[in-house]
Design a protein around this motif. Structure first.
Motif, PDB file in Angstrom:
ATOM      1  N   PHE A 115       0.807  -1.223   0.000  1.00  0.00           N
ATOM      2  CA  PHE A 115       0.000   0.000   0.000  1.00  0.00           C
ATOM      3  C   PHE A 115       0.840   1.274   0.000  1.00  0.00           C
ATOM      4  N   ARG A 116       2.146   1.149   0.220  1.00  0.00           N
ATOM      5  CA  ARG A 116       2.974   2.344   0.363  1.00  0.00           C
ATOM      6  C   ARG A 116       2.972   3.198  -0.908  1.00  0.00           C
ATOM      7  N   THR A 117       2.828   2.568  -2.055  1.00  0.00           N
ATOM      8  CA  THR A 117       2.772   3.327  -3.313  1.00  0.00           C
ATOM      9  C   THR A 117       1.413   3.174  -3.995  1.00  0.00           C
ATOM     10  N   ILE A 172      -4.788  14.831  -6.959  1.00  0.00           N
ATOM     11  CA  ILE A 172      -4.737  13.438  -7.430  1.00  0.00           C
ATOM     12  C   ILE A 172      -3.751  13.306  -8.582  1.00  0.00           C
ATOM     13  N   ALA A 173      -3.819  14.221  -9.534  1.00  0.00           N
ATOM     14  CA  ALA A 173      -2.963  14.150 -10.720  1.00  0.00           C
ATOM     15  C   ALA A 173      -1.484  14.295 -10.373  1.00  0.00           C
ATOM     16  N   ALA A 174      -1.161  14.928  -9.239  1.00  0.00           N
ATOM     17  CA  ALA A 174       0.238  15.158  -8.859  1.00  0.00           C
ATOM     18  C   ALA A 174       0.915  13.901  -8.309  1.00  0.00           C
ATOM     19  N   GLU A 175       0.145  12.887  -7.954  1.00  0.00           N
ATOM     20  CA  GLU A 175       0.722  11.669  -7.375  1.00  0.00           C
ATOM     21  C   GLU A 175       1.351  10.791  -8.451  1.00  0.00           C
ATOM     22  N   LYS A 176       2.240   9.898  -8.010  1.00  0.00           N
ATOM     23  CA  LYS A 176       2.892   8.936  -8.918  1.00  0.00           C
ATOM     24  C   LYS A 176       2.764   7.531  -8.328  1.00  0.00           C
ATOM     25  N   PRO A 177       1.543   7.002  -8.309  1.00  0.00           N
ATOM     26  CA  PRO A 177       1.305   5.702  -7.670  1.00  0.00           C
ATOM     27  C   PRO A 177       1.674   4.527  -8.573  1.00  0.00           C
ATOM     28  N   ASP A 178       1.829   3.365  -7.942  1.00  0.00           N
ATOM     29  CA  ASP A 178       2.027   2.126  -8.689  1.00  0.00           C
ATOM     30  C   ASP A 178       0.726   1.349  -8.847  1.00  0.00           C
ATOM     31  N   ASN A 179      -0.258   1.656  -8.007  1.00  0.00           N
ATOM     32  CA  ASN A 179      -1.598   1.071  -8.111  1.00  0.00           C
ATOM     33  C   ASN A 179      -2.596   2.109  -7.609  1.00  0.00           C
ATOM     34  N   ASP A 296      -7.424  -6.257   4.317  1.00  0.00           N
ATOM     35  CA  ASP A 296      -6.981  -7.641   4.142  1.00  0.00           C
ATOM     36  C   ASP A 296      -7.546  -8.223   2.853  1.00  0.00           C
ATOM     37  N   TYR A 297      -8.804  -7.915   2.557  1.00  0.00           N
ATOM     38  CA  TYR A 297      -9.429  -8.403   1.324  1.00  0.00           C
ATOM     39  C   TYR A 297      -8.702  -7.864   0.102  1.00  0.00           C
ATOM     40  N   LEU A 298      -8.365  -6.569   0.125  1.00  0.00           N
ATOM     41  CA  LEU A 298      -7.658  -5.974  -1.010  1.00  0.00           C
ATOM     42  C   LEU A 298      -6.296  -6.635  -1.215  1.00  0.00           C
ATOM     43  N   LEU A 299      -5.606  -6.932  -0.116  1.00  0.00           N
ATOM     44  CA  LEU A 299      -4.287  -7.559  -0.222  1.00  0.00           C
ATOM     45  C   LEU A 299      -4.359  -8.973  -0.778  1.00  0.00           C
ATOM     46  N   ARG A 300      -5.524  -9.594  -0.683  1.00  0.00           N
ATOM     47  CA  ARG A 300      -5.722 -10.955  -1.198  1.00  0.00           C
ATOM     48  C   ARG A 300      -6.335 -10.955  -2.599  1.00  0.00           C
ATOM     49  N   HIS A 301      -6.656  -9.791  -3.132  1.00  0.00           N
ATOM     50  CA  HIS A 301      -7.287  -9.695  -4.451  1.00  0.00           C
ATOM     51  C   HIS A 301      -6.557  -8.645  -5.287  1.00  0.00           C
ATOM     52  N   SER A 305       1.627  -8.867 -11.075  1.00  0.00           N
ATOM     53  CA  SER A 305       2.602  -8.083 -11.815  1.00  0.00           C
ATOM     54  C   SER A 305       3.959  -8.306 -11.168  1.00  0.00           C
ATOM     55  N   LYS A 306       4.999  -8.032 -11.914  1.00  0.00           N
ATOM     56  CA  LYS A 306       6.353  -8.195 -11.364  1.00  0.00           C
ATOM     57  C   LYS A 306       6.544  -7.282 -10.162  1.00  0.00           C
ATOM     58  N   TYR A 307       5.998  -6.052 -10.270  1.00  0.00           N
ATOM     59  CA  TYR A 307       6.120  -5.124  -9.153  1.00  0.00           C
ATOM     60  C   TYR A 307       5.409  -5.665  -7.915  1.00  0.00           C
ATOM     61  N   ASN A 308       4.173  -6.127  -8.079  1.00  0.00           N
ATOM     62  CA  ASN A 308       3.411  -6.622  -6.932  1.00  0.00           C
ATOM     63  C   ASN A 308       4.023  -7.861  -6.302  1.00  0.00           C
ATOM     64  N   SER A 309       4.674  -8.683  -7.108  1.00  0.00           N
ATOM     65  CA  SER A 309       5.173  -9.968  -6.615  1.00  0.00           C
ATOM     66  C   SER A 309       6.211  -9.829  -5.508  1.00  0.00           C
ATOM     67  N   GLN A 310       6.856  -8.679  -5.398  1.00  0.00           N
ATOM     68  CA  GLN A 310       7.857  -8.490  -4.353  1.00  0.00           C
ATOM     69  C   GLN A 310       7.235  -8.407  -2.963  1.00  0.00           C
ATOM     70  N   PHE A 311       5.905  -8.231  -2.899  1.00  0.00           N
ATOM     71  CA  PHE A 311       5.239  -8.080  -1.620  1.00  0.00           C
ATOM     72  C   PHE A 311       4.493  -9.345  -1.168  1.00  0.00           C
ATOM     73  N   VAL A 312       4.658 -10.451  -1.889  1.00  0.00           N
ATOM     74  CA  VAL A 312       3.929 -11.678  -1.561  1.00  0.00           C
ATOM     75  C   VAL A 312       4.286 -12.131  -0.163  1.00  0.00           C
ATOM     76  N   GLU A 313       3.240 -12.411   0.624  1.00  0.00           N
ATOM     77  CA  GLU A 313       3.419 -12.802   2.013  1.00  0.00           C
ATOM     78  C   GLU A 313       2.884 -14.210   2.283  1.00  0.00           C
ATOM     79  N   GLU A 314       1.755 -14.554   1.635  1.00  0.00           N
ATOM     80  CA  GLU A 314       1.133 -15.856   1.842  1.00  0.00           C
ATOM     81  C   GLU A 314       0.624 -16.431   0.524  1.00  0.00           C
TER      82      GLU A 314
END
Length: 319
Positions: A115-117, A172-179, A296-301, A305-314
């Protein structure tokens, strides 16, 4: 002698004409018999003797234009389940009536660092992601009380969850999010007719795609309310919200976004907002426990992506 030869020639020509006529009659007789036989076979099998393809095609096209697509209504008690529904996208989205069939399925679990980005955009319901754990210390949140999609599109000024007043669209437009996570609807549904709300919601989605062309965008379902709130505000009746979610899901997928059915994490067995998640202010907003279940639901759904895969926990994380 010449007269005799001429007589024979004329006789021969006459015989040839007679043979030709007989042959023609024979062909006609055979064709007639074949036609009679063909007609008898068609009649025996109950089929039309003569088919007109062009007229038939026109009738079929007219029938298709005049006959609306019939969809099976989804009963409230069948809509939300504890088990996520498999994502099955019909190539003709107009035939897919149930938003769950377009929803992103469970896919492992990521850590809260994911969620940090991530950028959360919404109204007062989304403000909880900036106020409560586990997201308050990591998520980027631009959420404003009582706003609608049109408010953002018009560049309205409002206070963010932290009290900072800002031009919503510019912030909103000024942000640089990954998701990106988007959720609007509760206020707009009360203030606008459905067609107007969905129109501006679609325009907001289009603006987000133009502003963040390569960022995955998750559109969340409108969250449920309590039975008491449903009586007090009929426009927020859960059956009505589910119908809107059906439309929102199609709008999202048509644009290449992901639809996340967060109702699955928040409803009780009767399809209302769970009593242990209800806040003290009304039957719409939630206490920290509700946001913890939601996060928790969002983290499971999430989409692979290659970027997201670095955060896999379970669990497995599949593409």
């Amino acid at each position: 002698m010449e007269t005799y030869r001429g007589f024979k020639a004329r006789a021969r020509r006459k015989r040839n004409r007679i043979l030709l006529i007989e042959a023609g009659l024979a062909v006609l007789i055979v064709a007639l018999l074949f036609g009679i036989l063909y007609t008898m076979v068609k009649m025996i099998h109950g089929e039309p003797v003569i088919e007109w393809p062009v007229a038939s095609t026109i009738v079929q096209e007219e029938q298709q234009e005049q006959t609306p697509v019939q969809t099976q209504p989804v009963e409230a008690e069948e809509w939300d389940t504890n088990v996520p529904s498999e994502r099955t996208i019909n190539t003709d989205l107009q035939l897919t009536a149930d938003a769950r069939m377009l929803a992103l399925p469970a896919n492992g679990k990521l850590s809260t660092e994911y969620f940090r980005t991530a950028l959360f955009i919404g109204d007062s319901l989304t403000q909880g992601f900036g106020l409560y754990q586990p997201t308050s210390d990591v998520a980027i949140v631009h959420a404003y009380k009582s706003i609608s999609p049109k408010f953002i599109l018009d560049g309205g000024t409002a206070k963010n969850y932290n009290g900072v007043e800002e031009v919503t669209k510019d912030a909103i437009a000024a942000e640089k999010p990954d998701n990106i996570y988007l959720l609007l609807g509760t206020n707009a549904v009360l203030a606008q007719e459905d067609d107007a709300f969905l129109h501006y919601y679609g325009e907001l989605m289009d603006w987000l795609r133009e502003t963040f062309p390569n960022v995955p965008i998750y559109v969340q379902s409108i969250t449920p309310v309590t039975a008491e709130e449903e009586i007090a505000k009929p426009r927020l009746a859960n059956d009505h919200l589910r119908q809107l979610n059906d439309q929102i899901a199609k709008m999202a997928v048509e644009r290449g976004f992901y639809f996340v059915n967060v109702q699955e994490a928040l409803v009780d067995d009767n399809g209302y907002l769970r009593a242990d998640y209800v806040g003290t202010y009304d039957g719409i907003h939630m206490v920290p426990a509700g946001y913890a279940a939601w996060a928790d639901y969002l983290l499971r759904h999430t989409a692979y992506s290659k970027y997201n895969s670095q955060f896999v926990e379970e669990g497995p994380y599949n593409g």
